[in-house]
Design a protein around this motif. Sequence first.
Motif, PDB file in Angstrom:
ATOM      1  N   LEU A  24       1.025  -1.160   0.005  1.00  0.00           N
ATOM      2  CA  LEU A  24       0.033   0.041   0.208  1.00  0.00           C
ATOM      3  C   LEU A  24       1.124   1.324  -0.020  1.00  0.00           C
ATOM      4  CD1 LEU A  24      -3.040  -0.611   2.440  1.00  0.00           C
ATOM      5  CD2 LEU A  24      -2.968  -0.151   0.030  1.00  0.00           C
ATOM      6  N   LEU A  25       1.955   1.225   0.879  1.00  0.00           N
ATOM      7  CA  LEU A  25       2.736   2.451   1.161  1.00  0.00           C
ATOM      8  C   LEU A  25       3.491   2.703  -0.515  1.00  0.00           C
ATOM      9  CD1 LEU A  25       4.225   2.050   4.692  1.00  0.00           C
ATOM     10  CD2 LEU A  25       3.013   3.783   3.574  1.00  0.00           C
ATOM     11  N   PHE A  26       3.869   1.601  -0.956  1.00  0.00           N
ATOM     12  CA  PHE A  26       4.813   1.593  -2.272  1.00  0.00           C
ATOM     13  C   PHE A  26       3.770   2.361  -3.360  1.00  0.00           C
ATOM     14  CE2 PHE A  26       5.637   0.041  -6.301  1.00  0.00           C
ATOM     15  CZ  PHE A  26       6.938   0.258  -6.249  1.00  0.00           C
ATOM     16  N   PHE A  27       2.439   1.854  -3.323  1.00  0.00           N
ATOM     17  CA  PHE A  27       1.590   2.281  -4.366  1.00  0.00           C
ATOM     18  C   PHE A  27       1.323   3.860  -3.872  1.00  0.00           C
ATOM     19  CE2 PHE A  27       0.908  -2.113  -5.405  1.00  0.00           C
ATOM     20  CZ  PHE A  27       1.539  -2.184  -6.712  1.00  0.00           C
ATOM     21  N   ILE A  28       1.155   4.176  -3.059  1.00  0.00           N
ATOM     22  CA  ILE A  28       1.093   5.726  -2.546  1.00  0.00           C
ATOM     23  C   ILE A  28       2.233   6.484  -2.809  1.00  0.00           C
ATOM     24  CG2 ILE A  28       0.615   7.273  -0.543  1.00  0.00           C
ATOM     25  CD1 ILE A  28      -0.955   5.216   0.805  1.00  0.00           C
ATOM     26  N   ILE A  29       3.386   6.072  -2.608  1.00  0.00           N
ATOM     27  CA  ILE A  29       4.777   6.688  -2.681  1.00  0.00           C
ATOM     28  C   ILE A  29       4.848   6.576  -4.432  1.00  0.00           C
ATOM     29  CG2 ILE A  29       7.231   6.647  -2.578  1.00  0.00           C
ATOM     30  CD1 ILE A  29       6.557   5.546   0.115  1.00  0.00           C
ATOM     31  N   GLN A  30       4.572   5.730  -4.918  1.00  0.00           N
ATOM     32  CA  GLN A  30       4.718   5.835  -6.603  1.00  0.00           C
ATOM     33  C   GLN A  30       3.853   6.597  -7.113  1.00  0.00           C
ATOM     34  OE1 GLN A  30       5.746   2.242  -9.240  1.00  0.00           O
ATOM     35  NE2 GLN A  30       3.557   1.889  -9.279  1.00  0.00           N
TER      36      GLN A  30
ATOM     37  N   TYR B 484      11.457  -0.788   9.805  1.00  0.00           N
ATOM     38  CA  TYR B 484      11.591  -1.620   8.411  1.00  0.00           C
ATOM     39  C   TYR B 484      11.170  -0.740   7.267  1.00  0.00           C
ATOM     40  CZ  TYR B 484      11.921  -5.391  11.969  1.00  0.00           C
ATOM     41  OH  TYR B 484      12.362  -6.423  12.904  1.00  0.00           O
ATOM     42  N   TYR B 485      10.095  -0.022   7.335  1.00  0.00           N
ATOM     43  CA  TYR B 485       9.519   0.235   6.304  1.00  0.00           C
ATOM     44  C   TYR B 485      10.480   1.784   6.024  1.00  0.00           C
ATOM     45  CZ  TYR B 485       4.971  -2.208   6.904  1.00  0.00           C
ATOM     46  OH  TYR B 485       3.983  -2.993   6.765  1.00  0.00           O
ATOM     47  N   ILE B 486      11.000   2.421   6.830  1.00  0.00           N
ATOM     48  CA  ILE B 486      11.828   3.432   6.544  1.00  0.00           C
ATOM     49  C   ILE B 486      13.003   3.168   5.718  1.00  0.00           C
ATOM     50  CG2 ILE B 486      13.250   5.217   7.415  1.00  0.00           C
ATOM     51  CD1 ILE B 486      10.852   5.759   9.517  1.00  0.00           C
ATOM     52  N   LEU B 487      13.532   2.129   6.118  1.00  0.00           N
ATOM     53  CA  LEU B 487      14.612   1.506   5.577  1.00  0.00           C
ATOM     54  C   LEU B 487      14.530   1.000   4.059  1.00  0.00           C
ATOM     55  CD1 LEU B 487      18.097   0.874   5.909  1.00  0.00           C
ATOM     56  CD2 LEU B 487      17.246  -1.426   6.804  1.00  0.00           C
ATOM     57  N   PHE B 488      13.318   0.284   4.125  1.00  0.00           N
ATOM     58  CA  PHE B 488      12.981  -0.370   2.691  1.00  0.00           C
ATOM     59  C   PHE B 488      12.760   0.786   1.659  1.00  0.00           C
ATOM     60  CE2 PHE B 488       9.508  -1.780   0.062  1.00  0.00           C
ATOM     61  CZ  PHE B 488      10.115  -2.587  -0.810  1.00  0.00           C
ATOM     62  N   PHE B 489      11.965   1.775   2.188  1.00  0.00           N
ATOM     63  CA  PHE B 489      11.300   2.795   1.269  1.00  0.00           C
ATOM     64  C   PHE B 489      12.882   3.818   1.136  1.00  0.00           C
ATOM     65  CE2 PHE B 489       7.136   1.271   2.346  1.00  0.00           C
ATOM     66  CZ  PHE B 489       6.832   1.111   1.014  1.00  0.00           C
ATOM     67  N   ALA B 490      13.638   3.875   2.138  1.00  0.00           N
ATOM     68  CA  ALA B 490      14.757   4.804   1.924  1.00  0.00           C
ATOM     69  C   ALA B 490      15.580   4.132   0.608  1.00  0.00           C
ATOM     70  CB  ALA B 490      15.563   4.771   3.055  1.00  0.00           C
ATOM     71  N   ILE B 491      15.603   2.836   0.687  1.00  0.00           N
ATOM     72  CA  ILE B 491      16.170   2.233  -0.683  1.00  0.00           C
ATOM     73  C   ILE B 491      15.748   2.500  -1.834  1.00  0.00           C
ATOM     74  CG2 ILE B 491      17.021   0.124  -1.688  1.00  0.00           C
ATOM     75  CD1 ILE B 491      17.145  -0.991   1.282  1.00  0.00           C
ATOM     76  N   ILE B 492      14.259   2.174  -1.718  1.00  0.00           N
ATOM     77  CA  ILE B 492      13.378   2.542  -3.027  1.00  0.00           C
ATOM     78  C   ILE B 492      13.650   3.968  -3.416  1.00  0.00           C
ATOM     79  CG2 ILE B 492      11.066   2.605  -3.869  1.00  0.00           C
ATOM     80  CD1 ILE B 492      11.623  -0.191  -3.269  1.00  0.00           C
ATOM     81  N   ILE B 493      13.478   4.874  -2.610  1.00  0.00           N
ATOM     82  CA  ILE B 493      13.517   6.155  -2.999  1.00  0.00           C
ATOM     83  C   ILE B 493      15.068   6.669  -3.318  1.00  0.00           C
ATOM     84  CG2 ILE B 493      13.001   8.698  -2.436  1.00  0.00           C
ATOM     85  CD1 ILE B 493      10.508   7.276  -0.813  1.00  0.00           C
ATOM     86  N   PHE B 494      15.922   6.611  -2.410  1.00  0.00           N
ATOM     87  CA  PHE B 494      17.019   7.375  -2.733  1.00  0.00           C
ATOM     88  C   PHE B 494      18.292   6.497  -3.116  1.00  0.00           C
ATOM     89  CE2 PHE B 494      15.147   9.019   1.559  1.00  0.00           C
ATOM     90  CZ  PHE B 494      14.963  10.389   0.780  1.00  0.00           C
ATOM     91  N   GLY B 495      18.010   5.073  -3.388  1.00  0.00           N
ATOM     92  CA  GLY B 495      18.878   4.285  -4.327  1.00  0.00           C
ATOM     93  C   GLY B 495      19.336   4.569  -5.451  1.00  0.00           C
ATOM     94  N   ILE B 496      20.544   4.422  -5.754  1.00  0.00           N
ATOM     95  CA  ILE B 496      21.085   4.827  -7.015  1.00  0.00           C
ATOM     96  C   ILE B 496      20.827   3.566  -8.109  1.00  0.00           C
ATOM     97  CG2 ILE B 496      22.833   5.641  -8.384  1.00  0.00           C
ATOM     98  CD1 ILE B 496      22.142   7.677  -6.535  1.00  0.00           C
ATOM     99  N   TYR B 497      19.558   3.679  -8.755  1.00  0.00           N
ATOM    100  CA  TYR B 497      19.474   2.412  -9.604  1.00  0.00           C
ATOM    101  C   TYR B 497      18.415   3.064 -10.650  1.00  0.00           C
ATOM    102  CZ  TYR B 497      14.888   2.359  -7.262  1.00  0.00           C
ATOM    103  OH  TYR B 497      13.615   2.552  -6.570  1.00  0.00           O
ATOM    104  N   GLY B 498      18.018   2.434 -11.775  1.00  0.00           N
ATOM    105  CA  GLY B 498      17.117   2.698 -12.599  1.00  0.00           C
ATOM    106  C   GLY B 498      17.492   2.454 -13.894  1.00  0.00           C
ATOM    107  N   PRO B 499      16.628   2.832 -14.974  1.00  0.00           N
ATOM    108  CA  PRO B 499      16.941   2.681 -16.368  1.00  0.00           C
ATOM    109  C   PRO B 499      18.193   3.200 -16.739  1.00  0.00           C
ATOM    110  CG  PRO B 499      14.765   3.175 -16.252  1.00  0.00           C
ATOM    111  CD  PRO B 499      15.260   3.416 -14.793  1.00  0.00           C
ATOM    112  N   GLY B 500      19.158   2.774 -17.316  1.00  0.00           N
ATOM    113  CA  GLY B 500      20.534   3.324 -17.749  1.00  0.00           C
ATOM    114  C   GLY B 500      21.613   3.377 -16.686  1.00  0.00           C
TER     115      GLY B 500
END
Lengths: 557, 511
Positions: A24-30, B484-500
């Motif tokens: 849920l959080l993922f889709f909100i953030i996305q 846990y969520y903060i760590l996980f989403f820190a990677i998703i948002i601030f991680g250096i990754y993606g197309p190219g």
Amino acid sequence: MVTRKRCALGRILKSILFTIIALLLFFIIQGIFVPSMLSEVGYPTAVVGSFFALNENEIDPQVFFIGTSHVYCGISPMELYKAYGIVAYDLGTASQPKSGSLYFLKEIFKKHRPKVIVFDVSSLFKDFSDEEDHSYRYIIDNVPMSKNKLELLSAYAESTGCRTDISFSEAYLSGIVPMFQYHDRWDQLNAQDFDFTESRNHFLQGQDMRCNIIPALFSVESMNENAARMEYNTAVEKTVYTMGERMEESTPALPLYQAELPEDSLELLQEMYRICRENGSELLLIKVPVSSLPFLYGSAWTLRRSQTMHEAAAAAGLDFLDLMYDVDLGIDWDTDTPDGGNHMNPFGAEKVTAYVGEYLKTHYDLPAQQNSVYDSSLEYYEKAMAVARFQTVFTFSEYLELLKEHEDHITVLMAACDEMSTGLTEGDVRALRSYGLRSDFAGMEYQDTFIALIENGNVVYEAVSNREQTYNTKLSDGTEINMLSAGAYCGRVASIQLNGTEYSRSALGINIVVYDEDAQMVIDVVTFNTWLEEHLAERTLGPVFDSFDYISRIAAG
Amino acid sequence: MSLISLAFALLAAATVLLYYILPKRCQWLVLLLASVVFYATYGLAQFIPMLLASVAAYLAAKWMQEIYDAEEGGTAAERKAKCKSNLLFVVAVLVILLLYAKVGTWVIQGIVGLLALQNNAIRAIAALGVSYYTFSLISYVADVYWRRDRAETNYLRLLLFVLYFPKILQGPISRHKNLAPQLTQPHAFDYREFCFGLQLMVWGYFKKMVIADRLALLVDTVFGQAETASGSLLLVAACLEAVKQYCDFSSGIDIAIGFSQMLGLKLETNFNHPFFSRSAAEFWRRWHITLGTWFKDYICMPLAVSPRLIGLSKRIRDRFGPRTGKAFMTVVPTMTAWVLTGLWHNTGWGYVVWGLYWGIVIVGSTIFAPELKRLTTALHINTEAGSWRIFQMGRTFLLFVVGRILTVPGNLGMSWHILQSIVMRFHSENLVDGSLYTLGLDRPNFILAMVCIFVLWSVSMLQERRSVRERLAESNIVFRWSAYYILFFAIIIFGIYGPGYDASTFAYMQF
């Protein structure tokens, strides 16, 4: 034993709950990170989403328009409804790729049974998606997952792989999980990205009203001449030195301007025709007028392309209506385009739509319909058009008359910059008087300052002075006003601030800001350089009046 | 297949699933299959040196074990003597293999050049993870020789020990007697261990994707312009490079250890907050621990107990005094180990100098420890004070930074130029005039990097006292899940990754 089982069950449930919350959080953030505005063209992404929000029981369009930005700028569904009772929807998107058009065609027939599909042929000659990412992203980021979307993703990934070093799988994945593409926007997020209340109901049914005017930079004749020169340039001559020996070779290359139809475009037409026929719809090909140099704009519509398209359409047994060369719509390239001839503004769209409506009525037997959603949208559309017309008035006296016509919902703020009296004619003074202003304009000295505030036709404040002057107040809706008028010796400035934001052009003469109280937004910013005798309206090149914003605001009440 | 890829995530998930779903006796086969698949993604040619090394070690160890286990065959000393030539032979094979992998392409291209052949594309077969598996195999055969371990009877089990995929690319350098029994034993699902392992993996990804790869953008840019960059910027880049190196390397280890923990396996610890070290010797007991202990056990110790060296030491002691004799016994094994450590990392003079540098620092601090103690006493320095400890940590960190400057630029001339720039052309104004934000990391990203380093430091401080994962496990569910969520989403948002973006390279993968 029972306790262990309970413990295990508890852990499983906790894990499931943890995962659900994470998703849920993922889709909100996305949702926050996917851009809500297509920055390349300043077009809100909610528009394409609004098609998927259509309730087929409320709106089942008789006609769908698909194609590039030429469609959503040049065709007005509300005009079609107003004049002919035709319920239509624009599914044009910026630089819509050919595979994007095919995608929309397939999606249309999932829920709707339109009688006619109208396709603007621009992308058949120049597919910008070969060069740009956003033409695909605009669609794939804003449409729901489906088999058709996966096909579109394949096309996107293939196209991306051809023009960048991004692999097919990376591009494909970024389409399924847009966060993969947009996560690094964290330092560019703004309040708009967090606005989940943004309406998906697009009152203009897909049209983009670009309400400013920038005359076409080049004539249609210049466009065709330029295209001919670019088309001729089909060879690259190379001089190669091998071991000191001069070798010359000439290699064929694609012409700089392509007037021939690529093979895949013909295949696309055949595929579109097949899908339409299977679903009992007619396919009409059109071309919305464009006048620009091919050198500057690859979608410039030339006679050569028109001829090629006519031949291809005839061979495929399709109807093709060239609104540029086949008919005279009365397009005024000085006033009917918002960007130098590349697109139509709402005034150009009115003319294009009028002809297309007549054509559809005559050739496809479309009965006039009554639709309550369109009826309510029509009210907003007409209000927006009325406001948009401010852009089309250039003389000072006519402008003041227009302000008087709209006095029930606008506040007008005037401030002189430097000098405003030398070029004021008797007619101008009469118009000012007629508008309710009582200052001694005829007796104004050189470089006198002037400030006026007219709220709902009532002059709240007006003053002429030979010194710098300011006026600060609050409007009845609470908007804070700060005005300043200064002559040559004290800054040469005219400042008009609403809630701290500067709107005035601060140019020589009378600077006017028009504030709409219903929408609570500025709808026009204009200067009349009344230091000169000839003082037509001067505006900034970019659009001041955002029709999306305006309609959303008045619809929200 | 990078540890940071969707393919790895899918392989890891499939492995975990099959590992716990299939009968326990099949668990090691699941790991072997997953390891083969993982390694095969780098090219089938990689298998040639790996199979050669593992078969040689398998046969040699098996043969030695048979000699030791035979009822007849002489005394223990005689049997050991029989095995010695066997040990030396297989160690030679493994070392040649390692050398071939390190310098093979140079040698081949040199021969091609000498013979004036036109084909410059000829290269030695790459051998991914060769530095790790040859060392693991050397320790294996040596341990069998010294009878500290028993030889494998099933080659596939030895192959799994060599090829076990979480550690094949960048360690840790596992010992057979520690890891192999675990790999073949059945493991029941343990919720706590599974969660702890997953958490460690996520922490590893945070260090790699958010910190290391972000810092790499700045570090690569500054070192790419090292000839013209000012000393202040080079110093900042060198310090950040040290942090980047730690995050990069330790993250790969965390992922390997974390994944193994999810399977009920315990890999050796490879890092223990090295930047809290107060001396160079302590630093190397906390950094790449398995490499350090390997050199200690298989280079330093055999040298230290070598009769020839002891004899030489006695002669020196008799002639120059006991302190010199003792110093000799410190210098020879330590310097040998450090030069070899340098060459293990890479070939080239830069790494020889790097090895000598660390050897000299460590030997110097050991030999001159009494003088240093006298100096601190004379200066009335309270060596138990917090400020002294912080000074020591800072000093150790700077020693590490200088070491990095010796190897990162790729040639000693450039390293010398960087050191000169730091001293002679510092230009401190570059630290505040915005120049720092034009070198691969803009201002928000630079600030983010600093915040993340602070988080890393804070977590390390907590870990020094007690496991952070255990602390979290004991905290209330809202706090725990939020972390846990903060760590996980820190990677998703601030991680250096993606197309190219190519996030596939871990710094220590090249070994």
